[in-house]
Write a protein that holds these residues in place. Structure first.
Motif, short mmCIF file in Angstrom:
data_model
loop_
_atom_site.label_atom_id
_atom_site.label_comp_id
_atom_site.label_asym_id
_atom_site.label_seq_id
_atom_site.Cartn_x
_atom_site.Cartn_y
_atom_site.Cartn_z
N ALA A 66 0.83 -1.20 0.00
CA ALA A 66 0.00 0.00 0.00
C ALA A 66 0.86 1.25 0.00
CB ALA A 66 -0.94 -0.01 1.21
N TYR A 67 1.93 1.25 0.78
CA TYR A 67 2.83 2.40 0.79
C TYR A 67 3.50 2.58 -0.58
CZ TYR A 67 2.51 3.58 5.76
OH TYR A 67 2.07 4.00 6.99
N VAL A 68 3.89 1.47 -1.19
CA VAL A 68 4.53 1.56 -2.51
C VAL A 68 3.52 2.06 -3.55
CG1 VAL A 68 5.82 0.32 -4.28
CG2 VAL A 68 6.13 -0.29 -1.88
N ASP A 69 2.30 1.56 -3.49
CA ASP A 69 1.24 2.06 -4.39
C ASP A 69 1.09 3.56 -4.26
OD1 ASP A 69 0.44 -0.31 -5.60
OD2 ASP A 69 -1.02 -0.79 -4.05
N ALA A 70 1.23 4.07 -3.03
CA ALA A 70 1.04 5.50 -2.78
C ALA A 70 2.24 6.34 -3.19
CB ALA A 70 0.74 5.73 -1.30
N GLY A 71 3.34 5.68 -3.62
CA GLY A 71 4.48 6.42 -4.12
C GLY A 71 5.69 6.45 -3.23
N TYR A 72 5.66 5.71 -2.11
CA TYR A 72 6.80 5.70 -1.20
C TYR A 72 7.69 4.49 -1.46
CZ TYR A 72 4.00 9.01 1.50
OH TYR A 72 3.26 10.10 1.89
N ALA A 73 8.99 4.69 -1.30
CA ALA A 73 9.88 3.55 -1.12
C ALA A 73 9.63 2.99 0.28
CB ALA A 73 11.33 3.96 -1.27
N VAL A 74 9.86 1.69 0.45
CA VAL A 74 9.71 1.06 1.77
C VAL A 74 11.03 0.43 2.16
CG1 VAL A 74 8.60 -0.82 3.04
CG2 VAL A 74 7.22 0.68 1.58
N VAL A 75 11.38 0.59 3.44
CA VAL A 75 12.59 -0.02 3.99
C VAL A 75 12.22 -0.81 5.23
CG1 VAL A 75 14.86 0.41 4.99
CG2 VAL A 75 14.05 1.84 3.11
N HIS A 76 12.64 -2.06 5.28
CA HIS A 76 12.56 -2.88 6.50
C HIS A 76 13.97 -3.08 7.03
CE1 HIS A 76 8.39 -3.87 5.72
NE2 HIS A 76 8.67 -4.51 4.60
N VAL A 77 14.14 -3.00 8.33
CA VAL A 77 15.45 -3.19 8.97
C VAL A 77 15.35 -4.33 9.97
CG1 VAL A 77 17.29 -2.13 10.31
CG2 VAL A 77 15.97 -0.73 8.71
N ASN A 78 16.11 -5.38 9.77
CA ASN A 78 16.16 -6.47 10.75
C ASN A 78 17.27 -6.18 11.75
OD1 ASN A 78 13.95 -7.98 9.91
ND2 ASN A 78 15.13 -9.04 8.33
N TYR A 79 16.94 -5.26 12.61
CA TYR A 79 17.83 -4.71 13.62
C TYR A 79 18.27 -5.77 14.64
CZ TYR A 79 13.13 -4.50 15.70
OH TYR A 79 11.87 -4.80 16.12
N ARG A 80 19.28 -5.44 15.44
CA ARG A 80 19.63 -6.32 16.55
C ARG A 80 18.39 -6.50 17.45
NH1 ARG A 80 24.60 -3.01 18.71
NH2 ARG A 80 23.59 -1.48 17.35
N GLY A 81 18.12 -7.75 17.77
CA GLY A 81 16.88 -8.12 18.43
C GLY A 81 16.01 -8.98 17.53
N SER A 82 16.27 -8.92 16.21
CA SER A 82 15.51 -9.72 15.26
C SER A 82 15.93 -11.17 15.32
CB SER A 82 15.72 -9.19 13.83
OG SER A 82 15.35 -7.83 13.73
N THR A 83 15.01 -12.06 15.00
CA THR A 83 15.31 -13.48 14.93
C THR A 83 15.74 -13.85 13.51
OG1 THR A 83 12.93 -13.83 14.60
CG2 THR A 83 13.81 -14.19 16.81
N GLY A 84 16.45 -14.98 13.41
CA GLY A 84 16.90 -15.46 12.12
C GLY A 84 18.34 -15.12 11.80
N TYR A 85 19.02 -14.44 12.72
CA TYR A 85 20.40 -14.03 12.49
C TYR A 85 21.32 -14.49 13.62
CZ TYR A 85 18.03 -11.19 9.03
OH TYR A 85 17.24 -10.79 7.98
N GLY A 86 20.88 -15.48 14.37
CA GLY A 86 21.69 -16.02 15.44
C GLY A 86 21.31 -15.47 16.81
N SER A 87 21.69 -16.21 17.85
CA SER A 87 21.31 -15.86 19.22
C SER A 87 21.94 -14.55 19.68
CB SER A 87 21.72 -16.99 20.17
OG SER A 87 21.14 -18.21 19.79
N ALA A 88 23.21 -14.32 19.32
CA ALA A 88 23.88 -13.10 19.76
C ALA A 88 23.21 -11.86 19.20
CB ALA A 88 25.36 -13.15 19.37
#
Length: 607
Positions: free
Chosen positions: A398-420
Motif C-alpha cells: 500500500a505504501y509503494v502504491d502511494a508512491g513511497y519507497a519502503v525499507v525494512h530493517v532487521n535490527y539487533r533483536g531480530s530473529t533469524g540471524y543467530g542468538s547473539a
C-alpha cells in the motif's frame, strides 16, 4: 478517529490505486489446515472470508466447509482433538486475549466452556490427548498448568510466579512436557517432564543461562518417548532428539546457515525441517536413519507453516513479496483456496547488507515509481523477536502504491540471524535497534536511494515503540511518524501489561522498574517527547493487554501540553484487529497522514 491538529490539504490517490491496495486486504485468505491425528480427513483452518478472521471446519472426504466461530472481533486461536470429534477455540473479549477455552463438536452444535474449573486467563499452551487434556493459564499471579483427566477431577500440576506453559504430550498420554522459567529468564526456558498419572517428575533439561530449550513435539507413535527439541548451543536455533525414556539425546547437525525448526513425519522415521535464513525460508526432509537431507520444492519466498500428512505428502503455506499466499502441497497442487479472486500481485524486495555498530545489518527495500532519491517509509517490525522477510505484505504494498519507497530493517533483536544478534539489545532496548535503523538510513542516503527530508518512521507494537522513541532520539532524521499500538510510557506500560510481558521486560531490561528504573526511563519514549519535531499519528486499541491504553494516553497528554502536532486513531479491539474493514480504515488513516506530511514522488503503476 480523533485529531488534535487541523488537517492540511493532502494528495488524493487515484481511485484505481486505492482500489488496488484495498483489494489486497479484502481478498480472502486461509491458513494452513490443522488436521486430527487419528482422523486426518478432518481439518481446521482460519479464514477472513466473512470479513473477520474466524475458524472453519473442513471434512476432506466430502469437501464440506463449515464456519465454527462467529464473533464481532474475530477468533484467532483454535485446535482440533486427535480423534477429530471436537474443536477447541479460545474466547477472549474484544481482542483482550483474556478468556477461556470453548469446545464445539466438529459436525456443529452448541459451544460450551471446555473446563469450567479452569478460570479465565491468558492462554499458556494446550495439549489434547485421548484420555487427558493439559491446559496452561497465565494471570497477574503467575502461571498455572492443569491436567484434566477424562471423567476425572481437573487438578493443578504446576504453579509458579514466573511464566510456564504446557508444550507436548506423548501419544499414550503418559508423559507431559512443560517449559518453565524458574531460573528467572523466560526468554530461555527449561523443560520438565511429568508423569500424568501422579504428577511426578520424570526428567529435567536446561542448557543454562542464555540458552533456551523449546519442546516441539513427541514422536507420534505408541510408546515412543523421543521428544524433538529446539536448542541454541552453538549460537543459533538447531535441533536435537531427546529420548526421555533412556535419557539420551542426539543432536541433529545440519549444514545449513540460519535457524532451523522441525516436526515429525507421521511414521516417526523422518523430520520435516524448516530452514530460515536472510528473510527467506525453505523445507527439507531429514531421514533419521540415514542422515540424508532432501530439499523439498519451496520457491524463493517464505513458508509460514508446513505439515507432513500420513501418506507422506507435505502441505505448506507459502508467499513471496510479489506473489500472494497459497496453501499447496510441496509437489505442486493447491490444497485449499479461499473463495473469490486472488489479490493483486505486489512488489519485489531488494536486499541490502549495511555495516552497523554491532555487525552487518540486513535490510529489505522496495522501489516506487520514478527516479531516486525517494520519499521513504521505514516500516520497522514488532517483536522485537521477529523479522521482516520476503513474504506478501499488503501494508508494505500500500505504501509503494502511494508512491513511497519502503525499507525494512532487521535490527539487533531480530530473529533469524543467530542468538547473539537476537539478544544484543539486552540492557539497552530500543536505543540499540535504532542505531541499526540509523545505519541503514545513512547508507541509503549515501547510495542516493533515500531523500533525507522525506523519511517516515512507522511500525506496530515494538515497532510502534521504536517509532516514538526514534522520533524523540533521532528528531533530525524523520519528517513524520506513525506509531501503531505502541509502548509510549514504559513505566506505566509495565504496571498495566500482562504478567508474562512484565517477566519478559525484567529479563530484557535487567530487572524491574524498582530495580533498574534508570534503564526503563532511558528507553521510554515519553522521556524524549520534548525533542519530537515531526508530526505524529498514534493508533491505539482500547482493549490492548500488551501496549495498554493508559500509557499511550500519558504520552498523548504530553504532546498536547507541548503543543506538538499529533493525531490519534482509537479502535475498539486489542493489539490489532481481526476485522478486515477496520484494518483498511487504519491503513487508510496512516496513508492519509503520510501523504499530508511527506509528499511522495509518484504513484506506483500496477503490475
Amino acid at each position: 478517529m480523533s485529531a488534535e491538529t487541523a488537517e492540511t490539504a493532502a494528495p488524493v490517490l487515484p481511485p484505481d490505486v486505492t482500489a488496488r491496495w484495498q483489494a489486497r486486504f479484502r481478498a480472502p485468505r486461509v491458513s494452513l489446515p490443522d488436521w486430527a491425528l487419528h482422523a486426518p480427513h478432518r481439518s481446521l483452518y482460519s479464514s477472513d472470508a466473512s470479513g473477520v478472521v474466524e475458524q472453519y471446519a473442513w471434512d476432506r472426504t466430502t469437501d464440506a466447509h463449515r464456519q465454527v466461530t462467529d464473533r464481532a472481533n474475530g477468533t484467532l486461536i483454535s485446535t482440533i482433538s486427535p480423534d477429530g470429534e471436537t474443536i477447541w477455540w479460545f474466547a477472549d473479549t474484544d481482542g483482550d486475549e483474556f478468556g477461556v477455552w470453548m469446545v464445539q463438536p466438529f459436525s456443529g452444535g452448541a459451544d460450551r466452556v471446555a473446563v469450567p474449573e479452569v478460570g479465565p486467563a491468558y492462554p499458556a499452551g494446550l495439549e489434547i490427548g485421548a484420555s487427558v487434556v493439559a491446559v496452561g493459564r497465565s494471570t497477574d499471579d503467575g502461571s498455572e498448568l492443569w491436567l484434566v483427566p477424562s471423567g476425572g477431577t481437573p487438578r493443578v500440576v504446576y504453579r509458579h510466579a514466573d511464566p510456564a506453559s504446557v508444550d507436548a504430550l506423548t501419544l499414550d498420554d503418559e508423559l507431559l512436557v512443560i517449559s518453565h522459567s524458574e531460573h528467572g529468564d523466560p526468554r530461555y526456558p527449561a523443560l520438565r517432564v511429568l508423569r500424568t498419572d501422579d504428577d511426578s517428575v520424570v526428567a529435567e533439561k536446561w542448557d543454562g543461562e542464555g540458552r533456551g530449550l523449546h519442546a516441539l513435539e513427541f514422536a507420534p507413535l505408541p510408546g515412543d518417548r523421543r521428544l524433538l527439541v529446539g536448542h541454541e548451543r552453538r549460537g543459533r536455533e538447531e535441533l536435537l532428539v531427546w529420548d526421555v525414556a533412556t535419557g539420551t539425546e542426539t543432536e541433529i547437525v545440519l549444514d545449513l546457515p540460519g535457524d532451523v525448526t522441525a516436526g515429525w513425519f507421521p511414521d516417526g522415521s523422518a523430520l520435516l525441517v524448516g530452514h530460515d535464513h536472510a528473510a527467506r525460508s525453505e523445507l527439507h526432509r531429514y531421514d533419521l536413519g540415514s542422515g540424508a537431507l532432501e530439499r523439498l520444492d519451496t520457491p524463493r519466498g517464505v513458508v509460514r507453516g508446513a505439515t507432513a500428512r500420513p501418506d507422506g505428502t507435505v502441505e505448506l503455506a507459502w508467499s513471496s513479496s510479489q506473489e500472494p499466499p497459497v496453501v499447496r502441497r510441496a509437489d505442486g497442487p493447491v490444497v485449499l483456496a479461499a473463495p473469490g479472486g486472488e489479490p493483486p500481485e505486489a512488489y519485489p524486495v531488494e536486499d541490502r547488507w549495511v555495516p552497523g555498530p554491532g555487525g552487518d545489518v540486513h535490510a529489505l527495500v522496495v522501489r516506487p515509481a520514478g527516479p531516486a532519491p525517494y520519499a521513504t517509509a521505514f516500516l520497522v517490525h514488532g517483536g522485537p523477536e521477529a523479522a521482516d522477510d520476503d513474504s506478501y505484505r499488503a501494508r508494505r504494498a500500500a505504501y509503494v502504491d502511494a508512491g513511497y519507497a519502503v525499507v525494512h530493517v532487521n535490527y539487533r533483536g531480530s530473529t533469524g540471524y543467530g542468538s547473539a544478534w537476537r539478544d544484543a539489545l539486552t540492557g539497552r532496548p530500543g536505543l540499540t535497534e535504532l542505531e541499526d535503523v540509523a545505519a541503514v538510513y545513512d547508507a541509503l542516503v549515501e547510495e542516493g536511494f533515500l531523500d533525507p527530508s522525506r523519511a517516515v518512521l512507522t511500525g506496530g507494537s515494538w515497532g510502534g515503540f521504536l517509532t516514538l522513541l526514534g522520533l524523540g532520539t533521532q528528531p533530525e532524521r524523520w519528517a513524520a511518524g506513525i506509531a501503531e499500538v505502541p509502548v509510549a510510557d514504559y513505566l506505566a506500560a509495565y504496571e498495566d501489561e500482562m504478567e508474562g510481558l512484565r517477566a519478559y521486560d525484567r529479563a530484557l531490561f535487567g530487572g524491574s522498574p524498582d530495580e533498574v528504573r534508570d534503564v526503563y526511563v532511558r528507553s521510554s519514549p515519553i522521556t524524549h517527547v520534548e525533542r519530537v519535531r515531526a508530526p505524529v499519528l498514534v493508533v491505539a486499541g482500547a482493549n490492548d493487554p500488551r501496549c495498554p491504553i493508559r500509557q499511550i494516553e500519558n504520552y498523548l497528554a504530553r504532546l498536547a501540553e507541548l503543543g506538538a502536532p499529533h493525531e490519534v486513531y482509537r479502535f475498539d479491539a486489542g493489539h490489532g484487529s481481526l476485522v478486515i474493514e477496520e484494518t483498511i480504515r487504519q491503513v487508510e488513516t496512516a496513508l492519509s497522514f503520510a501523504l499530508r506530511h511527506v509528499r511522495p514522488g509518484g504513484v506506483r503503476a500496477a503490475g
